[in-house]
Write a protein that holds these residues in place. Structure first.
Motif, PDB file in Angstrom:
ATOM      1  N   UNK A 148       0.907  -1.175   0.099  1.00 57.19           N
ATOM      2  CA  UNK A 148       0.014  -0.085   0.001  1.00 57.19           C
ATOM      3  C   UNK A 148       0.861   1.178  -0.015  1.00 57.19           C
ATOM      4  N   UNK A 149       0.017   2.450  -0.016  1.00 55.87           N
ATOM      5  CA  UNK A 149       0.906   3.718  -0.055  1.00 55.87           C
ATOM      6  C   UNK A 149       0.907   4.406   1.424  1.00 55.87           C
ATOM      7  N   UNK A 150       1.941   4.877   1.924  1.00 59.54           N
ATOM      8  CA  UNK A 150       2.121   5.795   2.790  1.00 59.54           C
ATOM      9  C   UNK A 150       1.997   7.102   2.306  1.00 59.54           C
ATOM     10  N   UNK A 151       1.019   7.884   2.945  1.00 56.63           N
ATOM     11  CA  UNK A 151       0.488   9.254   2.336  1.00 56.63           C
ATOM     12  C   UNK A 151       1.368  10.315   3.412  1.00 56.63           C
ATOM     13  N   UNK A 152       2.099  10.134   4.282  1.00 58.54           N
ATOM     14  CA  UNK A 152       2.577  11.162   5.090  1.00 58.54           C
ATOM     15  C   UNK A 152       3.934  10.453   5.369  1.00 58.54           C
ATOM     16  N   UNK A 153       5.172  10.891   4.949  1.00 54.23           N
ATOM     17  CA  UNK A 153       6.430  10.358   5.397  1.00 54.23           C
ATOM     18  C   UNK A 153       7.347  11.250   4.863  1.00 54.23           C
ATOM     19  N   UNK A 154       8.564  11.249   5.604  1.00 62.33           N
ATOM     20  CA  UNK A 154       9.818  12.165   5.523  1.00 62.33           C
ATOM     21  C   UNK A 154      10.961  11.185   5.551  1.00 62.33           C
ATOM     22  N   UNK A 155      12.186  11.761   4.820  1.00 65.52           N
ATOM     23  CA  UNK A 155      13.404  10.946   4.762  1.00 65.52           C
ATOM     24  C   UNK A 155      14.499  12.043   4.823  1.00 65.52           C
ATOM     25  N   UNK A 156      15.210  11.970   5.823  1.00 63.98           N
ATOM     26  CA  UNK A 156      16.179  13.084   6.166  1.00 63.98           C
ATOM     27  C   UNK A 156      17.546  12.536   6.005  1.00 63.98           C
ATOM     28  N   UNK A 157      18.486  13.191   5.345  1.00 64.84           N
ATOM     29  CA  UNK A 157      19.840  12.783   5.183  1.00 64.84           C
ATOM     30  C   UNK A 157      20.631  13.016   6.393  1.00 64.84           C
ATOM     31  N   UNK A 158      21.234  12.142   6.867  1.00 64.55           N
ATOM     32  CA  UNK A 158      22.140  12.391   8.080  1.00 64.55           C
ATOM     33  C   UNK A 158      23.476  12.515   7.983  1.00 64.55           C
ATOM     34  N   UNK A 159      24.016  12.929   6.596  1.00 66.92           N
ATOM     35  CA  UNK A 159      25.378  13.171   6.278  1.00 66.92           C
ATOM     36  C   UNK A 159      25.481  14.412   5.917  1.00 66.92           C
ATOM     37  N   UNK A 160      26.569  15.371   6.667  1.00 61.96           N
ATOM     38  CA  UNK A 160      26.790  16.626   6.493  1.00 61.96           C
ATOM     39  C   UNK A 160      25.879  17.502   7.433  1.00 61.96           C
ATOM     40  N   UNK A 161      26.013  18.947   7.476  1.00 59.22           N
ATOM     41  CA  UNK A 161      25.058  19.794   8.292  1.00 59.22           C
ATOM     42  C   UNK A 161      23.996  20.181   7.727  1.00 59.22           C
ATOM     43  N   UNK A 162      23.686  19.963   6.407  1.00 61.08           N
ATOM     44  CA  UNK A 162      22.424  20.580   5.772  1.00 61.08           C
ATOM     45  C   UNK A 162      21.301  19.747   6.086  1.00 61.08           C
ATOM     46  N   UNK A 163      21.318  18.232   6.440  1.00 61.74           N
ATOM     47  CA  UNK A 163      20.068  17.523   6.632  1.00 61.74           C
ATOM     48  C   UNK A 163      19.103  17.767   5.493  1.00 61.74           C
ATOM     49  N   UNK A 164      19.442  17.059   4.326  1.00 60.72           N
ATOM     50  CA  UNK A 164      18.577  17.249   3.257  1.00 60.72           C
ATOM     51  C   UNK A 164      17.262  16.364   3.527  1.00 60.72           C
ATOM     52  N   UNK A 165      16.218  17.075   3.075  1.00 57.06           N
ATOM     53  CA  UNK A 165      14.792  16.523   3.386  1.00 57.06           C
ATOM     54  C   UNK A 165      13.835  16.178   2.325  1.00 57.06           C
ATOM     55  N   UNK A 166      13.475  15.057   2.285  1.00 60.41           N
ATOM     56  CA  UNK A 166      12.177  14.707   1.091  1.00 60.41           C
ATOM     57  C   UNK A 166      11.206  14.250   1.747  1.00 60.41           C
ATOM     58  N   UNK A 167       9.912  14.535   1.064  1.00 56.79           N
ATOM     59  CA  UNK A 167       8.818  13.945   2.096  1.00 56.79           C
ATOM     60  C   UNK A 167       7.632  14.014   0.878  1.00 56.79           C
ATOM     61  N   UNK A 168       6.608  13.220   1.302  1.00 58.77           N
ATOM     62  CA  UNK A 168       5.356  13.044   0.856  1.00 58.77           C
ATOM     63  C   UNK A 168       4.164  13.083   1.453  1.00 58.77           C
ATOM     64  N   UNK A 169       3.152  13.959   1.095  1.00 53.24           N
ATOM     65  CA  UNK A 169       2.027  14.340   2.069  1.00 53.24           C
ATOM     66  C   UNK A 169       0.628  14.693   1.316  1.00 53.24           C
ATOM     67  N   UNK A 170      -0.222  15.150   1.815  1.00 52.01           N
ATOM     68  CA  UNK A 170      -1.601  15.594   1.424  1.00 52.01           C
ATOM     69  C   UNK A 170      -2.158  16.514   2.219  1.00 52.01           C
ATOM     70  N   UNK A 171      -2.943  17.084   1.694  1.00 52.89           N
ATOM     71  CA  UNK A 171      -3.479  18.398   2.706  1.00 52.89           C
ATOM     72  C   UNK A 171      -4.782  17.685   3.485  1.00 52.89           C
ATOM     73  N   UNK A 172      -4.917  18.244   4.592  1.00 55.45           N
ATOM     74  CA  UNK A 172      -6.089  17.642   5.304  1.00 55.45           C
ATOM     75  C   UNK A 172      -6.991  18.990   5.697  1.00 55.45           C
ATOM     76  N   UNK A 173      -8.405  18.707   5.655  1.00 56.90           N
ATOM     77  CA  UNK A 173      -9.168  20.118   6.075  1.00 56.90           C
ATOM     78  C   UNK A 173      -9.253  20.095   7.515  1.00 56.90           C
ATOM     79  N   UNK A 174      -8.708  21.386   8.111  1.00 53.71           N
ATOM     80  CA  UNK A 174      -8.849  21.691   9.401  1.00 53.71           C
ATOM     81  C   UNK A 174      -9.654  23.181   9.265  1.00 53.71           C
ATOM     82  N   UNK A 175     -10.661  23.059  10.316  1.00 55.09           N
ATOM     83  CA  UNK A 175     -11.293  24.226  10.434  1.00 55.09           C
ATOM     84  C   UNK A 175     -11.846  24.871   9.075  1.00 55.09           C
TER      85      UNK A 175
END
Length: 328
Positions: A148-175
């Protein structure tokens, strides 16, 4: 593709009555079931062309905690706990966010070390229950299947100071508002378009450009798509839009205007889209007529007159003549 799980832990986050349960022990990563589940979902996150790249904001708690973890100032379980507690606080404040399990893992990959955070929203599945001679249907909640598909996830690189980030998400209706809570509230980062989103945007801009400057000539549209495919093949998925314009247009002024139009829309001139994304978006050309007729054909055919003849008539109509077809 080598992928090694080094640490993993699962926290249960609830905002629908029961209390959240923060784990005090890491998962058994030697378990085949555990290893298979985590590996499949992390690999999907690494390979997903719809994943967005992002940069942490300067005041991001997530960046601070992961930076401390990377420098050895915090242990894995301690880091996972503060991360889970932050999401738990957000979920309790905004109950429109569904309860879930939070899977956190440190993994090693060919490209480096990563810290993965996945929200596993529950799925309603049906099962049977037997009582004596009577059989009943019942519902239960389960984690996403490995396929199946995980709709909310993040992957953070741990090498170097920048901590490069990639993610997947979708919008949720709040208020009543559509909110990207995962990136905005939880990670506190600024995202960029994914490779897939960039390809779709290039395609949309190209359609508008051809409509404005070439009266929607299908030959021109197909020629630009063919140029994208050729550039991708020659450069292993890396796209130079300047080269694409040079392949597609003989007139230097048209080339400059096309590049300028892309730049004004925020498209960079050099893009690592990947061969898979380019083929998915540009390999086929689609024509839809006013009367509802739709024609789909490989974009490269438009450059081969022995296979496809496209004629635009004075009244604005277009005719297509496909040649040398072998029915399969």
């Amino acid at each position: 593709m080598a992928l090694k799980i080094k640490n993993a832990i699962l926290h249960i986050l609830r905002n629908d009555g029961p209390q959240s349960a923060f784990s005090e022990a890491e998962l058994d990563i030697d378990s085949e079931i555990c290893e298979a589940f985590i590996t499949k979902h992390v690999k999907k996150l690494i390979n997903n062309p719809a994943v967005r790249t992002a940069n942490f904001a300067a005041d991001s708690d997530m960046y601070k905690w992961l930076d401390e973890y990377q420098r050895g100032e915090k242990f894995f379980k301690e880091t996972s706990l503060v991360i889970a507690e932050k999401m738990d606080g957000i979920m309790k404040k905004y109950t429109a966010i569904p309860p879930c399990d939070m899977l956190i893992a440190r993994v090693g990959h060919n490209s480096g070390e990563y810290f993965a955070v996945l929200l596993l929203n529950y799925q309603e599945v049906y099962a049977h229950k037997s009582q004596g001679a009577e059989n009943h249907l019942k519902t239960c909640v389960a984690l996403p299947f490995s396929s199946g598909k995980v709709e909310f996830a993040a992957l953070v690189g741990l090498e170097g100071a920048a901590l490069p980030l990639s993610l997947t998400e979708k919008a949720v209706t709040i208020d009543g508002n559509s909110v990207l809570y995962f990136s905005e509230m939880f990670l506190n980062c600024e995202t960029s378009l994914s490779r897939k989103e960039q390809a779709v945007l290039i395609d949309d801009i190209t359609t508008e450009f051809v409509d404005e400057y070439f009266k929607n000539d299908p030959k021109v549209s197909a020629k630009i798509k063919t140029a994208m495919l050729e550039e991708s093949d020659d450069e292993d998925g890396f796209i130079s839009m300047d080269n694409v314009a040079g392949r597609a247009f003989e007139d230097p002024d048209t080339k400059v205007q096309y590049i300028s139009t892309l730049r004004d829309a925020g498209i960079k001139e050099d893009l690592p889209l990947g061969e898979r994304v380019v083929k998915q978006q540009f390999a086929m050309h689609k024509i839809k007529a006013e009367n509802g007729v739709e024609i789909r054909f490989p974009a490269e055919l438009a450059a081969i007159e022995d296979d496809l003849e496209i004629n635009t008539h004075p009244d604005g109509t277009v005719s297509f003549l496909f040649k040398n077809l072998r029915i399969v």
